[in-house]
Motif scaffolding. Sequence first.
Motif, mmCIF file in Angstrom:
data_model
loop_
_atom_site.group_PDB
_atom_site.id
_atom_site.type_symbol
_atom_site.label_atom_id
_atom_site.label_comp_id
_atom_site.label_asym_id
_atom_site.label_seq_id
_atom_site.Cartn_x
_atom_site.Cartn_y
_atom_site.Cartn_z
ATOM 1 N N ARG A 63 1.444 -18.205 7.949
ATOM 2 C CA ARG A 63 2.057 -18.299 6.576
ATOM 3 C C ARG A 63 2.516 -16.881 6.082
ATOM 4 O O ARG A 63 3.250 -16.675 5.154
ATOM 5 N N SER A 94 6.196 -15.197 4.828
ATOM 6 C CA SER A 94 6.398 -14.605 3.497
ATOM 7 C C SER A 94 7.003 -13.360 3.328
ATOM 8 O O SER A 94 7.140 -12.459 4.030
ATOM 9 N N ASP A 114 2.622 -12.468 -2.320
ATOM 10 C CA ASP A 114 1.741 -13.866 -2.647
ATOM 11 C C ASP A 114 0.340 -13.622 -3.025
ATOM 12 O O ASP A 114 -0.094 -13.431 -1.935
ATOM 13 N N LEU A 150 0.422 -8.551 0.908
ATOM 14 C CA LEU A 150 0.949 -9.785 0.099
ATOM 15 C C LEU A 150 0.349 -9.693 -1.324
ATOM 16 O O LEU A 150 0.650 -10.399 -2.248
#
Length: 635
Positions: free
Chosen positions: A232, A236, A240, A273
């Motif tokens: 995941r 990206s 996030d 992130l």
Amino acid sequence: MLENAQWLDDLSFQALHYAWRRLRNEPVLIVLVMREQNLARLSPETREFLADSQLKVLQLEVAGPAQAREIVCAATGIDLPPTAAEQLVHYTQGNLQAVIELAQENPEQSWEQFDRWPPALRALSLHIIELLDGLEPRARALVEAAAVLGVQARIDMIAKLVGEDDPLEPIQQILDSSLAQAHGHSGKVRLGFENALAQMAVYHQIPLSARIKLHASAADIVEDPGERLGHRADASILPDGGLSLELQDYARAQGKRGEWSSAATAYFRAMPLSPEPMRRDSLLLNAVDAIVAAGELPRAQTFAHQLSSLDSSPERDVLSGYISILQGRANTAQRWLSSAWQNALQEQDNDVMAVIAQRQVLDSLCRLKGQKIIDWAEQSLSLAQVGSPLAIENAAIQGLGLAMMGRAEEGEQLLMDLLATLPSGAQRQRAEMSLGWVYLATDRVELARHELSSASSTDFSDGSLRISLWARAWSARAEFLMGDWDQALETVRSAQALQERSEIQILRPLIQMTAAQIHALRGNWEQADLHLHKSWARTGSYAIMEMPYRMARAEIRGPRSPGRRPTMKRPCVRWSRCYGWTAPRVLTRQASGPGRIHMPWRSYVVNALMRPTISSSHYWRAPSLQATKAEPSAS
């Protein structure tokens, strides 16, 4: 000198063999350089020639980050940061030519940051492109999916990722192209690249949009939660914050299980992130702390420049203090921990204060300050979450503190109660090591040996390395006391290898002391001096370092002449399950004057470490081996 000699044909080897036999008595040096993994491809006659007893084989070690930095700087003038050198050596498996080429081809590459997908070699990439262009679309889709899943991946997962129902034919095409190899059988077949360099060469040929789709799909099919979060993150392209928090929670959960290496990886993945710079700094501190907890001190030290550039904070100071403890720098550790505690008190951050108090517990243990161990452990336990790794380690060391203060039964009961609540794993290992130490200090050597052997394993968890070193150091002492000297030396050898790889200095003297004593008692003075040199501890070091070194030095620096110090090939006492120690009731004295009681087999170091104020002669009775003539004891 012949490099890559594994590619020589049989006739060339025969000619070389003939020349070697004719020139054997001449001052000629013939050097063959080859890779060990390619020896199996040679003919039987060639392998027989290489196995000749008159040929000397040198096993070359893989270059470390420091050597890689030096070689790259000399060859290219590029001064790699320590973090970059560490990542490059790990990525290339020590292939120095690949390290040099990557450094030259990526001068702007930010090697300071953790990179799960490092760049590929240009020459290798061109070769891989040619092989990929020769594949059919189905086969190419499978090999690209394999590169996204890792260096090796199960074929059923690869096929599921691209929706391939019948992968046999395209997989065979991949194998025929030598892009990858198959491993395993019976439904567990895996497709694997030769190394990470080959994997990255395939991976970086995949268009960005296709890579993101593959990672997003992989997150839906992989079984491991850490891998799921990793895919995941790789899918990206923008920060996030929510996913960063999920990775942080996963890292904390891994830390509670003692899986510190995977925890560090999750923290590193969470860093880019996070949209907040201060949050990224905190994640960096957490990642390096997890690396230290995993026992990877050399890797942690490569981040020293980045840590020093961070703003002063209790988190940074306590991490620096923890590293200093493991390095055996007592004064430096105390300065960092004191600074961290004062700053945390001002901020009233209970979580950070619990960590600092736990590091103070470890610092007090290394200083052999029993009361301080108890005080700091109680402080940390009042702040830490119940059942957390901090609380468990505090309780384990608190048992040792109680034993040091003469409350051995109370400490033992505390550790027994703790073990009753812990499942197998890294946290249980801490309590087992502490209980084994208490048993050893109270002369229950067989029980100590059992507990310490359970705590010596590093198989189940990467986080167990530091505790395993403690356990092996004391296990060697127990084996020495039991009279199993050969096994004690073997335990020292395994502990020494682990200590040198991890560079945890705090336990080096304790590990080396047992070997120094055994070799001294056997009269192997060269080996005894070697281990004494390795056990060196400067004045002002931790007591757990100074005392073993001084005891080993006292054992070796005595008179060495045959007339004044006898040697033993085996211990003169044995342990009986029924009667305990069996030894002649004899005291001996030096012929030149009054002698001193000498206890080569008894755990006087343990008694000294656990009960530094004991003066009772009860703990010092034993036959002496210091003089040549034995006299009957008056008792």
